[in-house]
Design a protein around this motif. Structure first.
Motif, PDB file in Angstrom:
ATOM      1  N   LEU A 174       0.824  -1.204   0.000  1.00  0.00           N
ATOM      2  CA  LEU A 174       0.000   0.000   0.000  1.00  0.00           C
ATOM      3  C   LEU A 174       0.863   1.262   0.000  1.00  0.00           C
ATOM      4  O   LEU A 174       0.566   2.229  -0.718  1.00  0.00           O
ATOM      5  N   LEU A 175       1.934   1.257   0.782  1.00  0.00           N
ATOM      6  CA  LEU A 175       2.837   2.403   0.796  1.00  0.00           C
ATOM      7  C   LEU A 175       3.516   2.594  -0.554  1.00  0.00           C
ATOM      8  O   LEU A 175       3.725   3.735  -0.999  1.00  0.00           O
ATOM      9  N   MET A 176       3.872   1.490  -1.218  1.00  0.00           N
ATOM     10  CA  MET A 176       4.487   1.599  -2.536  1.00  0.00           C
ATOM     11  C   MET A 176       3.521   2.210  -3.547  1.00  0.00           C
ATOM     12  O   MET A 176       3.900   3.028  -4.390  1.00  0.00           O
ATOM     13  N   ARG A 177       2.246   1.840  -3.460  1.00  0.00           N
ATOM     14  CA  ARG A 177       1.252   2.434  -4.363  1.00  0.00           C
ATOM     15  C   ARG A 177       1.131   3.934  -4.119  1.00  0.00           C
ATOM     16  O   ARG A 177       1.060   4.721  -5.078  1.00  0.00           O
ATOM     17  N   ARG A 178       1.104   4.326  -2.857  1.00  0.00           N
ATOM     18  CA  ARG A 178       1.038   5.753  -2.555  1.00  0.00           C
ATOM     19  C   ARG A 178       2.304   6.464  -3.024  1.00  0.00           C
ATOM     20  O   ARG A 178       2.251   7.599  -3.513  1.00  0.00           O
ATOM     21  N   ARG A 179       3.442   5.802  -2.887  1.00  0.00           N
ATOM     22  CA  ARG A 179       4.699   6.393  -3.325  1.00  0.00           C
ATOM     23  C   ARG A 179       4.703   6.587  -4.840  1.00  0.00           C
ATOM     24  O   ARG A 179       5.097   7.641  -5.342  1.00  0.00           O
ATOM     25  N   TYR A 180       4.262   5.572  -5.574  1.00  0.00           N
ATOM     26  CA  TYR A 180       4.207   5.691  -7.027  1.00  0.00           C
ATOM     27  C   TYR A 180       3.199   6.759  -7.463  1.00  0.00           C
ATOM     28  O   TYR A 180       3.431   7.488  -8.445  1.00  0.00           O
ATOM     29  N   ALA A 181       2.085   6.842  -6.743  1.00  0.00           N
ATOM     30  CA  ALA A 181       1.100   7.880  -7.068  1.00  0.00           C
ATOM     31  C   ALA A 181       1.683   9.270  -6.838  1.00  0.00           C
ATOM     32  O   ALA A 181       1.463  10.199  -7.629  1.00  0.00           O
ATOM     33  N   ALA A 182       2.460   9.431  -5.746  1.00  0.00           N
ATOM     34  CA  ALA A 182       3.095  10.722  -5.485  1.00  0.00           C
ATOM     35  C   ALA A 182       4.124  11.047  -6.558  1.00  0.00           C
ATOM     36  O   ALA A 182       4.250  12.195  -6.999  1.00  0.00           O
ATOM     37  N   TRP A 183       4.865  10.030  -6.991  1.00  0.00           N
ATOM     38  CA  TRP A 183       5.832  10.251  -8.070  1.00  0.00           C
ATOM     39  C   TRP A 183       5.139  10.682  -9.358  1.00  0.00           C
ATOM     40  O   TRP A 183       5.616  11.548 -10.081  1.00  0.00           O
ATOM     41  N   ALA A 184       4.000  10.034  -9.655  1.00  0.00           N
ATOM     42  CA  ALA A 184       3.262  10.377 -10.869  1.00  0.00           C
ATOM     43  C   ALA A 184       2.757  11.826 -10.813  1.00  0.00           C
ATOM     44  O   ALA A 184       2.829  12.564 -11.812  1.00  0.00           O
ATOM     45  N   GLN A 185       2.250  12.237  -9.661  1.00  0.00           N
ATOM     46  CA  GLN A 185       1.792  13.614  -9.528  1.00  0.00           C
ATOM     47  C   GLN A 185       2.944  14.599  -9.654  1.00  0.00           C
ATOM     48  O   GLN A 185       2.824  15.649 -10.299  1.00  0.00           O
TER      49      GLN A 185
END
Length: 201
Positions: A174-185
């Motif tokens: 779950l943290l990795m998904r949030r991290r990737y989402a932050a990177w995408a933004q």
């Protein structure tokens, strides 16, 4: 463990430390604490609960069953068929015995049973019966109850370890998904200006 916690506490002020990194580190520390402290506690609790139930069942079986003598009428040998050529110990032959015995009320009971003891027709051998005189299995001993409860405790402890590790892995994912989402933004924000002269000004 203390040094790790102190290191994490100091690391939280590092400008290179992202919130997801800190959460992942604390998640690992909590998982280790749960495995080291929680899993043994769960194992001991499970073993205690299982042992109390098995000991009560064993006492009840000893109260309801009694040992009596039966007389063999017909005996047939059942030879074991060993299919594994690499078996360390050969299987013992079993005997199917047709026997009769006396119930507590004095009536004669008959039945068929399997035993590994060599019995001939007319021989007497001990069996276990219930309160009605019916053939029953050997009652459980307290030693057997303790052994089974220890195995149950190990199983509960292992299941607790697996559950904690699965929870940690789900949390990290779950943290990795949030991290990737932050990177995408972040990339959507600075991506169009990447490589342009003076883009950072």
């Amino acid at each position: 463990m203390v040094r790790t916690i102190v290191g994490l506490w100091r690391w939280r002020g590092n400008p290179l430390c992202r919130p997801t990194d800190l959460r992942e580190a604390w998640l690992g520390v909590c998982a280790v604490l749960l495995i080291v402290l929680g899993a043994p506690a769960a194992g001991f609790a499970g073993a205690g609960a299982v042992e109390s139930a098995l000991v009560e069942s064993a006492q009840q079986q000893h109260a309801e069953r009694q040992r009596t003598w039966a007389t063999a009428e017909q005996v047939s040998l059942e030879r074991s068929v060993v299919t594994d050529a690499e078996a360390v110990t050969p299987r013992k032959d079993r005997y199917r015995v047709r026997a009769h015995w006396y119930a507590p009320d004095g009536n004669v009971r008959q039945g068929s049973m399997v035993t590994q003891r060599a019995v001939d027709a007319g021989d007497r051998f001990p069996i276990w019966t219930d309160q009605r005189g019916r053939h029953a299995g050997r009652p459980m001993t307290t030693h057997t109850a303790s052994s089974h409860s220890a195995l149950a405790g190990l199983g509960v402890g292992a299941a607790a370890v697996v559950a904690v590790e699965c929870g940690r892995r789900c949390g990290v994912r779950l943290l990795m998904r949030r991290r990737y989402a932050a990177w995408a933004q972040e990339w959507q924000r600075i991506g169009p200006d990447w490589g342009r002269a003076g883009a950072g000004n």
